[in-house]
Every structure is written in structure tokens, then in C-alpha cells.
Design a protein around this motif. Structure first.
Motif, PDB file in Angstrom:
ATOM      1  N   ILE A 349      12.509  76.182  15.193  1.00 23.44           N
ATOM      2  CA  ILE A 349      13.968  75.982  15.167  1.00 23.44           C
ATOM      3  C   ILE A 349      14.672  77.318  14.957  1.00 23.44           C
ATOM      4  O   ILE A 349      15.685  77.636  15.615  1.00 23.44           O
ATOM      5  CB  ILE A 349      14.349  74.972  14.066  1.00 23.44           C
ATOM      6  CG1 ILE A 349      13.796  73.584  14.412  1.00 23.44           C
ATOM      7  CG2 ILE A 349      15.860  74.926  13.876  1.00 23.44           C
ATOM      8  CD1 ILE A 349      14.038  72.548  13.329  1.00 23.44           C
ATOM      9  N   TYR A 350      14.145  78.131  14.035  1.00 27.49           N
ATOM     10  CA  TYR A 350      14.733  79.450  13.800  1.00 27.49           C
ATOM     11  C   TYR A 350      14.690  80.283  15.081  1.00 27.49           C
ATOM     12  O   TYR A 350      15.669  80.944  15.458  1.00 27.49           O
ATOM     13  CB  TYR A 350      13.972  80.172  12.689  1.00 27.49           C
ATOM     14  CG  TYR A 350      14.369  79.755  11.270  1.00 27.49           C
ATOM     15  CD1 TYR A 350      14.764  78.461  10.998  1.00 27.49           C
ATOM     16  CD2 TYR A 350      14.338  80.676  10.228  1.00 27.49           C
ATOM     17  CE1 TYR A 350      15.110  78.083   9.720  1.00 27.49           C
ATOM     18  CE2 TYR A 350      14.682  80.316   8.930  1.00 27.49           C
ATOM     19  CZ  TYR A 350      15.075  79.008   8.685  1.00 27.49           C
ATOM     20  OH  TYR A 350      15.434  78.633   7.421  1.00 27.49           O
ATOM     21  N   ASN A 351      13.496  80.266  15.748  1.00 26.62           N
ATOM     22  CA  ASN A 351      13.367  81.018  17.007  1.00 26.62           C
ATOM     23  C   ASN A 351      14.340  80.493  18.061  1.00 26.62           C
ATOM     24  O   ASN A 351      14.947  81.267  18.812  1.00 26.62           O
ATOM     25  CB  ASN A 351      11.940  80.931  17.529  1.00 26.62           C
ATOM     26  CG  ASN A 351      10.988  81.802  16.724  1.00 26.62           C
ATOM     27  OD1 ASN A 351      11.359  82.895  16.283  1.00 26.62           O
ATOM     28  ND2 ASN A 351       9.763  81.330  16.537  1.00 26.62           N
ATOM     29  N   ASN A 354      17.785  81.765  17.425  1.00 26.55           N
ATOM     30  CA  ASN A 354      17.939  83.149  17.877  1.00 26.55           C
ATOM     31  C   ASN A 354      18.012  83.223  19.406  1.00 26.55           C
ATOM     32  O   ASN A 354      18.799  83.983  19.964  1.00 26.55           O
ATOM     33  CB  ASN A 354      16.786  83.998  17.359  1.00 26.55           C
ATOM     34  CG  ASN A 354      16.831  84.157  15.844  1.00 26.55           C
ATOM     35  OD1 ASN A 354      17.911  84.082  15.243  1.00 26.55           O
ATOM     36  ND2 ASN A 354      15.688  84.375  15.228  1.00 26.55           N
ATOM     37  N   LYS A 355      17.172  82.414  20.077  1.00 28.71           N
ATOM     38  CA  LYS A 355      17.217  82.401  21.542  1.00 28.71           C
ATOM     39  C   LYS A 355      18.538  81.842  22.047  1.00 28.71           C
ATOM     40  O   LYS A 355      19.039  82.243  23.099  1.00 28.71           O
ATOM     41  CB  LYS A 355      16.065  81.567  22.095  1.00 28.71           C
ATOM     42  CG  LYS A 355      14.696  82.208  21.894  1.00 28.71           C
ATOM     43  CD  LYS A 355      13.589  81.307  22.424  1.00 28.71           C
ATOM     44  CE  LYS A 355      12.217  81.937  22.192  1.00 28.71           C
ATOM     45  NZ  LYS A 355      11.132  81.063  22.669  1.00 28.71           N
ATOM     46  N   MET A 356      19.101  80.890  21.285  1.00 29.28           N
ATOM     47  CA  MET A 356      20.403  80.337  21.675  1.00 29.28           C
ATOM     48  C   MET A 356      21.467  81.423  21.661  1.00 29.28           C
ATOM     49  O   MET A 356      22.319  81.482  22.569  1.00 29.28           O
ATOM     50  CB  MET A 356      20.782  79.199  20.718  1.00 29.28           C
ATOM     51  CG  MET A 356      22.122  78.553  21.027  1.00 29.28           C
ATOM     52  SD  MET A 356      22.622  77.377  19.763  1.00 29.28           S
ATOM     53  CE  MET A 356      22.922  78.486  18.384  1.00 29.28           C
ATOM     54  N   LEU A 357      21.416  82.280  20.645  1.00 27.43           N
ATOM     55  CA  LEU A 357      22.381  83.377  20.593  1.00 27.43           C
ATOM     56  C   LEU A 357      22.231  84.287  21.807  1.00 27.43           C
ATOM     57  O   LEU A 357      23.218  84.687  22.426  1.00 27.43           O
ATOM     58  CB  LEU A 357      22.185  84.177  19.305  1.00 27.43           C
ATOM     59  CG  LEU A 357      22.387  83.405  17.988  1.00 27.43           C
ATOM     60  CD1 LEU A 357      22.197  84.343  16.804  1.00 27.43           C
ATOM     61  CD2 LEU A 357      23.770  82.766  17.942  1.00 27.43           C
ATOM     62  N   ILE A 360      23.553  82.486  24.914  1.00 22.79           N
ATOM     63  CA  ILE A 360      25.017  82.454  24.999  1.00 22.79           C
ATOM     64  C   ILE A 360      25.534  83.725  25.672  1.00 22.79           C
ATOM     65  O   ILE A 360      26.397  83.687  26.560  1.00 22.79           O
ATOM     66  CB  ILE A 360      25.635  82.274  23.599  1.00 22.79           C
ATOM     67  CG1 ILE A 360      25.372  80.856  23.093  1.00 22.79           C
ATOM     68  CG2 ILE A 360      27.132  82.542  23.629  1.00 22.79           C
ATOM     69  CD1 ILE A 360      25.805  80.628  21.660  1.00 22.79           C
ATOM     70  N   GLN A 361      24.998  84.860  25.238  1.00 22.53           N
ATOM     71  CA  GLN A 361      25.419  86.127  25.834  1.00 22.53           C
ATOM     72  C   GLN A 361      25.029  86.182  27.301  1.00 22.53           C
ATOM     73  O   GLN A 361      25.799  86.649  28.158  1.00 22.53           O
ATOM     74  CB  GLN A 361      24.783  87.294  25.064  1.00 22.53           C
ATOM     75  CG  GLN A 361      25.260  88.669  25.505  1.00 22.53           C
ATOM     76  CD  GLN A 361      26.761  88.846  25.336  1.00 22.53           C
ATOM     77  OE1 GLN A 361      27.277  88.640  24.225  1.00 22.53           O
ATOM     78  NE2 GLN A 361      27.483  89.204  26.388  1.00 22.53           N
ATOM     79  N   GLN A 362      23.828  85.670  27.608  1.00 21.31           N
ATOM     80  CA  GLN A 362      23.370  85.665  29.002  1.00 21.31           C
ATOM     81  C   GLN A 362      24.258  84.779  29.869  1.00 21.31           C
ATOM     82  O   GLN A 362      24.591  85.135  31.012  1.00 21.31           O
ATOM     83  CB  GLN A 362      21.914  85.177  29.057  1.00 21.31           C
ATOM     84  CG  GLN A 362      21.318  85.179  30.456  1.00 21.31           C
ATOM     85  CD  GLN A 362      19.892  84.635  30.448  1.00 21.31           C
ATOM     86  OE1 GLN A 362      19.310  84.376  29.409  1.00 21.31           O
ATOM     87  NE2 GLN A 362      19.339  84.473  31.627  1.00 21.31           N
TER      88      GLN A 362
END
Length: 587
Positions: A349-351, A354-357, A360-362
């Protein structure tokens, strides 16, 4: 109110309560099921065991009865009995007494060793001077008993054994028939057995603590020794109605506020039955032990489940609380990653966070890029709309020059090409009427006839009703092109193409027949389904594309398939749903 309180509970408490409730329900359901099944199995086993006991008791009684019947048979065939009863009654008293003594000896000898009977009596026919029933010992005249029910029934049995109960005696009787003349009846022999003696072995059988095996005859209990159970059952009408419902059976019956297991079977006829009865409570004492054991196991399991739910809920919820605290500080303008301390699901979930962040930028970058591409596509679409008009105008100019120069062939080819292109583009639409599809094919054929110098002819068999129905553009042209380029390649005779169109109840059928050199039909049809791999040429891709487009827009059951032509070449068959043009939605 309760639901709101549950919704407002911390996640840790929700997990703990949910885990505990699920385990409690599972243990309760399992315990109830296990207890029910154990009770049922024990009852079935006890029922089967009791039934075997009753069957064994019945077999023992029947064995005793066969011994008594053998005694009667022995008397029946005894030569002394046959001789004395078969001759006329003597006139002098000495000979009469001698005959009676001989008969008494024969009766005594029949059961002298085994002592199965309590008494044996012989009633002689046509011997009026024999002792009466009140004066004699074992040999009597039949005159005194001929009106009694047992005697009449014995005579009616015609030589078979008749069993009946008389007070505390169970009796059997049979005719004595002259062995030299079976039509002549000499007398009746009757053997009595004391009930206590008859039930001697059976009366000692115990089922549970108070259960017994006994006989029932005409709503009367017959037992070797009376007991509290038999006295109670004698006063219960429901008991007798139960055992007379069927020939044999086994049933749990409520009597006198208690449940009893009753097992019964016929011994002699429908009235005399062997019955085994025992209170159910005496047979299922082990069920109480099982119930108590299940309760104890359930209680210990619930305590363990409660402690486990506290521990597990804490281990699961603690990292989630930590992540929730970090997400509360999430700023939409700043994408700060969180540190990962484990590789379990929480770590994932933590990973993922971080991947969600990063995603979002992508996505922001992709949205900007997509916007740019959409603008470029709009420009290309405008250019695609302009180019066909320019091409049509150019072909129209060439056509007028050809007409002006008197080049009719060039004018015809240019017009055909213009028509072909116009129907091919079809203003960007995928569907076209069959009439326009045929018009496009005619234009294509005109051009090809100029190219191949009229080396083939074309005939049309078109039903007018199909012209207003829908087809996908460029459906027939690849098939006609295939016939010209491949079917007529290398032939020395004039080619022929036949184009047919007709309609049945639900479908439109189109055919392209040729008289070319033919091909392997199975390979062609396999190519439509599986493709031809790297070796498939451009024409093969075109034909397979036609088939896939037809299936896509018209559904399974529609499409293209090949078969041998009646003209010697190939027949390409097209089958589509009959949909009027303009009623078919694209996409």
C-alpha cells in the motif's frame, strides 16, 4: 443508531469485533451441525442395533416354532397314529383302550427328548367312543371341539399349521391326513407351549436399562414376566395403533410424555408380532456427553478467538493508522513520498501510494501531450476532407479533356475511377447500401476490363429487393479482384464472373462465382479463421479483413466462406443480417 456507532468505530475495533463475530458464528454453526449429526448417527446406530436384537429374537422364536411344528409333523406321519386312526373304531373296550395307549405312546415319543411342548392333544375323527375332552388325558374324540374356533380354522388350513394364543399358552394345530389317501382326514393334533417357556430366551433380552422384547396379539401384550414398561404400554392405545400400521417397522413414538423407540415385526400373521421397545433417553445418554464436550470446546475457542482478534486487529490497523496520518498532511501542490518499512501488504500500500504520486505527475504530462495531439488530428482531418475534393475536381477536368479530344475510352475509365473512389471513401462512413456497393464494383470491373482487354465477362443476378439493404463498403471488390488476379491467372479460356444477391427470411446472401483455375477450399476457409501467418499475401489479408469486419458489425453466424463453384472455379459466399440502409448504427 447502532449502524452509525459501528460506522464511527475505529478501524482497529471494527476488525476486532468482526473477527470475533465471524469466529463465534462459525463455531456456533459448526457446533450445532456437529451435535445434530452426532445425535442422528447415534440414534441410527442404536436403532439399527435394537432392530438386530428384535430380528434375532424373532429368529429364535421362529426356530422354537419350527421345532414344535416338527413334533406335529412327526406325530402326523407316525405309523402307529396312521394305523390306529385309519382303521374303524373297535367294538370291544379292551381293543379301544389298547389303541388309546398306543396313541399316547406315539405322542409321548414325539417330544420325549427336547421337551419343546407343554402338552400335546390328539382329536380323532369318527371315534365317538374315545374319551371326551373333560375325561381324557391326551387322546380325545373330535366331537367335543368341532365347534371351537381354533378347530374350525385348523380344518380350513387343509394340513397347514395353525398358530394361536390361548391364555398363557401359545398353541399350534394341524390336520392328520391319511398318507395313503390324502383326501381322508383322520384327526387333529394340537400342541401347547407355556408362554414363559416359549419366551424363555427372549424374555432375558434387555435393550438399554428397562427396554424389553415381547409379543403383542390383538391389543394385548404377552411377556414372560410383566414389567413397569409393559404395564405402561398396555394402557397406551397409541402404542398398538403404531405397530399395526405396517407389517414391520421402526419408529420413534411419544408415549406417556416420553419418547420410545418401537421396533416391530410379524411373527405369525398380522396380529401376532414381536416388539422391542425402549425409552429413547436410555439409548442416547452419550449425546449429553458430546453436547457438554462441544460446549467446553466452543467456550475455550471463543476465549482464544477474542484474544487473537485483539492482537491481529492491532497488527493490521497500526500501519494503516500511520499511513492515514501521512495522508492527512497530503498537499495537492506538493507530492511527498512516504517511507516504506515492510514488504507485506501494508508495504505494498505504501509503495502504491508513492506510485500514485508518480502517476499523477505522469498523467498531467500525458494530458498536456494528448491535448497537443488532438489539435494535430483536427488539422489532419481538415486536410483529409480537402484532398478528396481536389482529386474529384482533377479527375473531372481530365474527363472533360478526354471528351473534348474524343477519347471516349479514357473518359469512361476516368468516370469509373472517380465513382470507385467516391464509393470507397463514402464520406468516412463504414456502411453503404448494396446498390452503391454494386455500383462501385461495376466501376472497378470497367477499369479492369480496359486493363485486361476484355479477357473476362461479368454477369449479374441481383434481386431488386436487396438493393436497399446495408453492407460494409469494399466487401465485394476484394473478392472480384481475387478472381481476376488469381483465378484467371494463366488460363487460356475466357474468364467469367457471376455476381448474385438475394434475401431469405433473415439474411442477405451475396456470391461471387468464377470459372478460374480454382484453389484449395479448405485452406482458404482455414485462412479466414486462423490467418495464414507470415506467408499470407496482401490479397489474403484483404479477404480475411472482409470476413472479420462482417463478423464484427453483423455478429457471429455472419461472414465469408468459400466453396467450389459450379463453373469450375471458386464461389465466395457472404452472409449478413438483413438490415435496411440507414438503420444500422456504426461503431
Amino acid at each position: 443508531m447502532l449502524i452509525k456507532r459501528l460506522n464511527d468505530m475505529p478501524l482497529r475495533d471494527k476488525l476486532m469485533v468482526s473477527y470475533f463475530i465471524i469466529l463465534a458464528l462459525a463455531l456456533s454453526i459448526f457446533g450445532a451441525f456437529a451435535f445434530e449429526r452426532a445425535s442422528a448417527v447415534i440414534k441410527q446406530q442404536v436403532q439399527a442395533s435394537t432392530q438386530q436384537t428384535v430380528i434375532q429374537a424373532k429368529n429364535n422364536l421362529q426356530s422354537y416354532m419350527r421345532d414344535v411344528e416338527n413334533v406335529l409333523m412327526k406325530i402326523h406321519v407316525d405309523s402307529t397314529v396312521q394305523n390306529v386312526l385309519g382303521k374303524p373304531q373297535p367294538n370291544n373296550g379292551f381293543q379301544l383302550n389298547r389303541d388309546i395307549k398306543n396313541l399316547e405312546s406315539a405322542i409321548l415319543g414325539a417330544d420325549i427328548f427336547r421337551k419343546k411342548t407343554s402338552s400335546i392333544q390328539l382329536f380323532a375323527f369318527n371315534k365317538a367312543d374315545y374319551p371326551s375332552i373333560n375325561l381324557g388325558d391326551s387322546i380325545f374324540s373330535s366331537n367335543d371341539v368341532e365347534q371351537e374356533d381354533w378347530f374350525r380354522r385348523t380344518v380350513e388350513m387343509g394340513g397347514k399349521i395353525y398358530w394361536y394364543i390361548n391364555g398363557r399358552q401359545i398353541c399350534s394345530a394341524r390336520l392328520i391326513i391319511d398318507v395313503s389317501d390324502p383326501r381322508r382326514v383322520l384327526g387333529v393334533v394340537n400342541a401347547s407351549v407355556d408362554i414363559t417357556q416359549f419366551l424363555g430366551g427372549v424374555d432375558r433380552i434387555r435393550i438399554g436399562k428397562t427396554g424389553k422384547v415381547f409379543l403383542v396379539n390383538d391389543d394385548r401384550i404377552i411377556a414372560g414376566t410383566e414389567s413397569e414398561l409393559t404395564r405402561m404400554l398396555s394402557n397406551e392405545p397409541g402404542f398398538f395403533s403404531t405397530i399395526y400400521e405396517n407389517k414391520q417397522g421402526s419408529v420413534f413414538k411419544g408415549l406417556n410424555k416420553n419418547e420410545y423407540l418401537i421396533i416391530y415385526d410379524e411373527l405369525i400373521g398380522p396380529k401376532l408380532k414381536v416388539v422391542g421397545t425402549v425409552p429413547t433417553s436410555e439409548l442416547v445418554e452419550n449425546i449429553g456427553i458430546i453436547r457438554n464436550a462441544l460446549f467446553l470446546i466452543a467456550a475455550i475457542s471463543l476465549i482464544i478467538a477474542f484474544l487473537s482478534s485483539i492482537f491481529i486487529s492491532y497488527k493490521i490497523s497500526a500501519p494503516i493508522y500511520a499511513l492515514a496520518d501521512r495522508m492527512k498532511s497530503f498537499d495537492s501542490d506538493q507530492y511527498t513520498k512516504v517511507p516504506v518499512y515492510s514488504n507485506d501488504e501494508i508495504g505494498e500500500i505504501y509503495n502504491s501510494f508513492n506510485k500514485m504520486l508518480e502517476r499523477i505527475q505522469q498523467l498531467i504530462d500525458e494530458v498536456n501531450e494528448q491535448s497537443r495531439r488532438e489539435k494535430e488530428a483536427e488539422m489532419k482531418a481538415l486536410q483529409a476532407q480537402i484532398n478528396p475534393h481536389f482529386l474529384y475536381n482533377t479527375l473531372d477536368s481530365i474527363n472533360w479533356l478526354a471528351i473534348k479530344a474524343g477519347a471516349d475510352d479514357i473518359s469512361l475509365m476516368v468516370n469509373s475511377l472517380a465513382n470507385f473512389l467516391r464509393f470507397s471513401l463514402n464520406k468516412g462512413r463504414e456502411f453503404i447500401s448494396i446498390a452503391n456497393e454494386l455500383e462501385q464494383v461495376r466501376s472497378y470491373i470497367i477499369i479492369q476490363k480496359f486493363r485486361f482487354k476484355n479477357k473476362f465477362d461479368v454477369i449479374y443476378h441481383i434481386h431488386e429487393e436487396v438493393l436497399s439493404y446495408t453492407i460494409i463498403k469494399l466487401t465485394l471488390q476484394p473478392l472480384v479482384e481475387n478472381a481476376i488476379n488469381h483465378g484467371f491467372d494463366g488460363i487460356e479460356y475466357k474468364g467469367l464472373i457471376e455476381i448474385k444477391a438475394y434475401k431469405d427470411e433473415k439474411y442477405i446472401h451475396l456470391q461471387v462465382n468464377d470459372n478460374g483455375k480454382g484453389a484449395d477450399i479448405d485452406s482458404l476457409n482455414k485462412m479466414l479463421l486462423e490467418g495464414g501467418g507470415e506467408s499470407m499475401n496482401e490479397m489474403g489479408y484483404g479477404i480475411r479483413n472482409v470476413n472479420e469486419r462482417l463478423k464484427l458489425y453483423f455478429g457471429e453466424g455472419c461472414g465469408l466462406y468459400f466453396e467450389d463453384s459450379q463453373y469450375g472455379g471458386i464461389t465466395a459466399n457472404i452472409k449478413v443480417r438483413a438490415v435496411l440502409f440507414g438503420r444500422m448504427e456504426e461503431g
